[in-house]
Motif scaffolding. Structure first.
Motif, PDB file in Angstrom:
ATOM      1  N   GLU A   1      36.823 -22.950 -29.211  1.00 39.02           N
ATOM      2  CA  GLU A   1      36.997 -23.238 -27.797  1.00 39.02           C
ATOM      3  C   GLU A   1      37.777 -22.117 -27.129  1.00 39.02           C
ATOM      4  N   LEU A   2      37.331 -21.798 -25.945  1.00 40.40           N
ATOM      5  CA  LEU A   2      38.004 -20.763 -25.178  1.00 40.40           C
ATOM      6  C   LEU A   2      38.856 -21.434 -24.105  1.00 40.40           C
ATOM      7  N   ASN A   3      40.096 -21.027 -24.022  1.00 44.22           N
ATOM      8  CA  ASN A   3      40.963 -21.551 -22.963  1.00 44.22           C
ATOM      9  C   ASN A   3      41.595 -20.396 -22.206  1.00 44.22           C
ATOM     10  N   ILE A   4      41.535 -20.503 -20.929  1.00 38.02           N
ATOM     11  CA  ILE A   4      42.051 -19.403 -20.108  1.00 38.02           C
ATOM     12  C   ILE A   4      42.884 -19.957 -18.965  1.00 38.02           C
ATOM     13  N   SER A   5      44.004 -19.311 -18.755  1.00 39.58           N
ATOM     14  CA  SER A   5      44.862 -19.687 -17.638  1.00 39.58           C
ATOM     15  C   SER A   5      45.479 -18.388 -17.117  1.00 39.58           C
ATOM     16  N   ILE A   6      45.053 -17.956 -15.941  1.00 38.83           N
ATOM     17  CA  ILE A   6      45.497 -16.638 -15.461  1.00 38.83           C
ATOM     18  C   ILE A   6      45.875 -16.648 -13.984  1.00 38.83           C
ATOM     19  N   ARG A   7      46.784 -15.749 -13.675  1.00 42.69           N
ATOM     20  CA  ARG A   7      47.176 -15.547 -12.272  1.00 42.69           C
ATOM     21  C   ARG A   7      47.246 -14.054 -12.021  1.00 42.69           C
ATOM     22  N   LYS A   8      46.716 -13.653 -10.872  1.00 42.26           N
ATOM     23  CA  LYS A   8      46.810 -12.239 -10.513  1.00 42.26           C
ATOM     24  C   LYS A   8      46.787 -12.109  -8.998  1.00 42.26           C
TER      25      LYS A   8
ATOM     26  N   ASP B   1      44.121 -17.692  -9.264  1.00 43.60           N
ATOM     27  CA  ASP B   1      44.890 -18.644 -10.067  1.00 43.60           C
ATOM     28  C   ASP B   1      43.914 -19.665 -10.635  1.00 43.60           C
ATOM     29  N   VAL B   2      43.520 -19.479 -11.881  1.00 45.68           N
ATOM     30  CA  VAL B   2      42.534 -20.391 -12.468  1.00 45.68           C
ATOM     31  C   VAL B   2      42.939 -20.826 -13.879  1.00 45.68           C
ATOM     32  N   THR B   3      42.511 -22.015 -14.223  1.00 46.75           N
ATOM     33  CA  THR B   3      42.688 -22.542 -15.573  1.00 46.75           C
ATOM     34  C   THR B   3      41.420 -23.304 -15.932  1.00 46.75           C
ATOM     35  N   PHE B   4      40.808 -22.929 -17.026  1.00 46.25           N
ATOM     36  CA  PHE B   4      39.638 -23.692 -17.483  1.00 46.25           C
ATOM     37  C   PHE B   4      39.391 -23.415 -18.960  1.00 46.25           C
TER      38      PHE B   4
ATOM     39  N   MET C   1      38.770  -9.940 -17.269  1.00 45.70           N
ATOM     40  CA  MET C   1      39.990 -10.268 -18.021  1.00 45.70           C
ATOM     41  C   MET C   1      39.636 -10.862 -19.381  1.00 45.70           C
ATOM     42  N   LEU C   2      38.578 -11.656 -19.409  1.00 44.00           N
ATOM     43  CA  LEU C   2      38.141 -12.231 -20.685  1.00 44.00           C
ATOM     44  C   LEU C   2      37.678 -11.128 -21.638  1.00 44.00           C
ATOM     45  N   ALA C   3      37.064 -10.087 -21.070  1.00 46.16           N
ATOM     46  CA  ALA C   3      36.581  -8.975 -21.903  1.00 46.16           C
ATOM     47  C   ALA C   3      37.713  -8.024 -22.287  1.00 46.16           C
ATOM     48  N   GLY C   4      38.841  -8.134 -21.600  1.00 47.74           N
ATOM     49  CA  GLY C   4      39.970  -7.243 -21.885  1.00 47.74           C
ATOM     50  C   GLY C   4      39.944  -5.971 -21.047  1.00 47.74           C
ATOM     51  N   LEU C   5      39.108  -5.953 -19.997  1.00 54.21           N
ATOM     52  CA  LEU C   5      39.005  -4.754 -19.157  1.00 54.21           C
ATOM     53  C   LEU C   5      39.972  -4.786 -17.985  1.00 54.21           C
ATOM     54  N   ASP C   6      40.568  -5.918 -17.783  1.00 53.45           N
ATOM     55  CA  ASP C   6      41.514  -6.087 -16.687  1.00 53.45           C
ATOM     56  C   ASP C   6      42.642  -7.000 -17.196  1.00 53.45           C
ATOM     57  N   ARG C   7      43.821  -6.858 -16.641  1.00 49.79           N
ATOM     58  CA  ARG C   7      44.937  -7.700 -17.098  1.00 49.79           C
ATOM     59  C   ARG C   7      45.470  -8.539 -15.954  1.00 49.79           C
ATOM     60  N   PRO C   8      45.800  -9.786 -16.219  1.00 46.50           N
ATOM     61  CA  PRO C   8      46.392 -10.613 -15.160  1.00 46.50           C
ATOM     62  C   PRO C   8      47.884 -10.315 -15.043  1.00 46.50           C
ATOM     63  N   ASP C   9      48.498 -10.760 -13.948  1.00 45.62           N
ATOM     64  CA  ASP C   9      49.952 -10.623 -13.824  1.00 45.62           C
ATOM     65  C   ASP C   9      50.636 -11.591 -14.786  1.00 45.62           C
ATOM     66  N   LYS C  10      50.008 -12.734 -14.909  1.00 47.98           N
ATOM     67  CA  LYS C  10      50.595 -13.777 -15.740  1.00 47.98           C
ATOM     68  C   LYS C  10      49.459 -14.593 -16.339  1.00 47.98           C
ATOM     69  N   GLY C  11      49.602 -15.012 -17.569  1.00 51.98           N
ATOM     70  CA  GLY C  11      48.562 -15.876 -18.102  1.00 51.98           C
ATOM     71  C   GLY C  11      48.406 -15.838 -19.602  1.00 51.98           C
ATOM     72  N   ARG C  12      47.393 -16.573 -20.029  1.00 55.70           N
ATOM     73  CA  ARG C  12      47.172 -16.746 -21.455  1.00 55.70           C
ATOM     74  C   ARG C  12      45.681 -16.958 -21.675  1.00 55.70           C
ATOM     75  N   ILE C  13      45.140 -16.263 -22.656  1.00 57.56           N
ATOM     76  CA  ILE C  13      43.741 -16.489 -23.030  1.00 57.56           C
ATOM     77  C   ILE C  13      43.726 -16.742 -24.526  1.00 57.56           C
ATOM     78  N   GLN C  14      43.112 -17.850 -24.879  1.00 55.81           N
ATOM     79  CA  GLN C  14      43.091 -18.208 -26.291  1.00 55.81           C
ATOM     80  C   GLN C  14      41.657 -18.499 -26.712  1.00 55.81           C
ATOM     81  N   TYR C  15      41.275 -17.961 -27.848  1.00 52.38           N
ATOM     82  CA  TYR C  15      39.943 -18.247 -28.374  1.00 52.38           C
ATOM     83  C   TYR C  15      40.140 -18.847 -29.764  1.00 52.38           C
TER      84      TYR C  15
END
Lengths: 252, 221
Positions: free
Chosen positions: A2-9, A17-20, A44-58
């Motif tokens: 499962e992929l979980n993403i919560s990012i702010r930029k 500002d998304v979480t899903f 951001m999921l691909a790693g080509l951009d970085r959020p100011d704050k957040g967490r991505i978990q796979y």
């Protein structure tokens, strides 16, 4: 998995500002007008951009955690990314593009046949059509045996017939794969046709969640505008919902 | 007519071209793709030889290449022989003098490459070094060819810098341009005319060859 993403930029015109989350075997569509922040999310999921704050978990793996200053490079994420515009390597043939980072080079012929581009294997990208290029790009992404497939408006530059053919092929592919797929589009009918889950976005925020399987067959893609959005859907931000409806209606 | 200066000029141009194309590619990569403090100063410094009078550049090169200068001392410590007034010395001078001519076409070619191609390569698992060799270099090959042409022809016509650093030692540093000058000075016009007549078609043929290679890359024929 499962992929979980919560990012702010902070973006120039709004805050993203998304979480899903997205489970394996499901196709999640981010839909919204241009400039809603959809592409930024999959970058951001691909790693080509970085959020100011957040967490991505796979699964059990953390790809990004700004609090712990953790960032997994794009090379190590093993994702497939099909870009909006054609990004095939112009100096390589179709076959060379697919083999470029294939996990197993012996698989390349069968992949080319699977995506109906075997007959084009010796041609350079500038000698094939737009639809064939996108098919090749999907094939290239699949050759890496990705753990997550990201599709950034891959059909937007194609004519209607080719677009429909590719949508059908993607539906077929989705049934074969057991990885999460995230698809970005501004086309609401494409979102509802392809998606298991559809997340409409406006100005950097997901304004609701549609689970397509629960939507009635034959229901128009744009839901009827409720008299009181707050009461009908439980959304507090009336302005956002209103913008979404306006955008969806405009797109229609 | 003594063919040695012509041979020496071609040898110098060939060595300079090969070394400079290899050397300029990573430098150009730094200038185009890497962000660092003082980049515009570094860029201007690399391009300085293009605007400096060759004698000024030659004078400073002479100072650092003598056994008392930094590069000269290092060279002598490693090889046991001096750097000035040797073939190696004029190669070093040529490398410095022609560096901007190698960088400029390469820079234009690198800048033309869609950044998304590089991003795609990274997502596909390539390290920046692998992407440099597998994506940037193949897609900038016409820029590399243009660099090679410019450097080769520019080196073939070098005069001031070589005279300052190498003098005119037969078989060692007396290249065609210096030999032509000396022939004219000694009123040996026939020798000068003969060398000029040989240099023109060589330069022209080399240009044609590279143009052909460049077109093959662009049109894939």
């Amino acid at each position: 998995m499962e992929l979980n993403i919560s990012i702010r930029k902070k973006l120039p015109h709004f805050d993203l500002d998304v979480t899903f989350g997205c489970r394996k075997g499901r196709l999640l569509v981010l839909v919204g007008p241009s400039g809603a922040g959809k592409t930024t999310i999959i970058r951001m999921l691909a790693g080509l951009d970085r959020p100011d704050k957040g967490r991505i978990q796979y699964g059990g793996e953390t790809w990004l955690d700004t609090e712990k200053n953790l960032f997994l490079a794009p090379q190590k994420r093993r994702v497939g990314y099909v870009f909006q515009e054609y990004t095939l390597f112009p100096h390589l043939t179709v076959s060379g593009n697919v083999a470029f980072s294939a996990e197993d080079k012996a698989e390349v012929p069968s992949l080319l046949k699977r995506f109906n581009i075997w007959h084009l294997k010796d041609r350079k990208p500038d000698r094939i059509s737009g639809g064939e290029r996108q098919r090749c790009a999907i094939c290239q992404a699949m050759a890496r045996r990705p753990r997550l497939l990201l599709l950034d408006e891959p059909f937007s530059a194609l004519d209607a017939v080719t677009r429909q053919n590719l949508r059908e092929e993607l539906q077929k592919l989705k049934r074969e794969l057991s990885i999460p797929i995230i698809h970005v589009t501004h086309d609401i009918s494409e979102a509802l046709y392809l998606g298991d889950d559809v997340l409409p976005m406006v100005n950097g925020r997901i304004v609701r969640k549609w689970m397509v399987q629960f939507m009635l067959k034959g229901r128009p893609p744009v839901p009827e505008r409720p008299a009181e959005p707050e009461d009908a859907y439980g959304y507090r931000d009336r302005q956002d919902l209103s913008i979404l409806y306006n955008s969806l209606e405009m797109m229609h | 007519m003594d063919p040695a200066p012509l041979y020496l000029s071609l040898k110098l141009a060939f060595v300079t071209t090969v070394v400079l194309v290899i050397l300029a590619a990573p430098l150009t990569y730094l200038l185009v793709y890497v962000r660092f403090a003082g980049k515009s100063f570094f860029d201007a410094l690399l391009n300085l030889p293009m605007v400096l009078p060759p004698t000024v550049l030659g004078f400073y090169l002479l100072l650092v290449m003598t056994p008392r200068g930094g590069i000269g001392r290092f060279w002598q410590a490693v090889t046991g022989s001096p750097l000035v007034f040797t073939f190696a010395g004029i190669v070093v001078a040529s490398l410095v003098y022609s560096l901007p001519f190698a960088i400029q076409p390469m820079k234009a070619a690198f800048e033309k490459i869609d950044r998304r191609l590089l991003e795609s390569a990274y997502v596909l698992g390539l390290s920046p070094l692998a992407a440099f060799f597998r994506v940037i270099i193949p897609n900038a090959i016409n820029g590399l060819a243009a660099s090679a042409v410019l450097v080769f022809i520019h080196t073939l016509g070098e005069f001031g810098v070589i005279l300052m650093v190498g003098g005119s030692i037969p078989g060692e540093t007396r290249v065609a341009s210096i030999a032509i000058y000396e022939a004219v000075e000694a009123l040996r016009y026939e020798d000068a005319a003969m060398m000029c007549l040989i240099l023109v078609p060589i330069s022209y043929l080399f240009l044609l060859l590279i143009n052909r290679l460049t077109q093959r890359q662009i049109y894939g024929t």
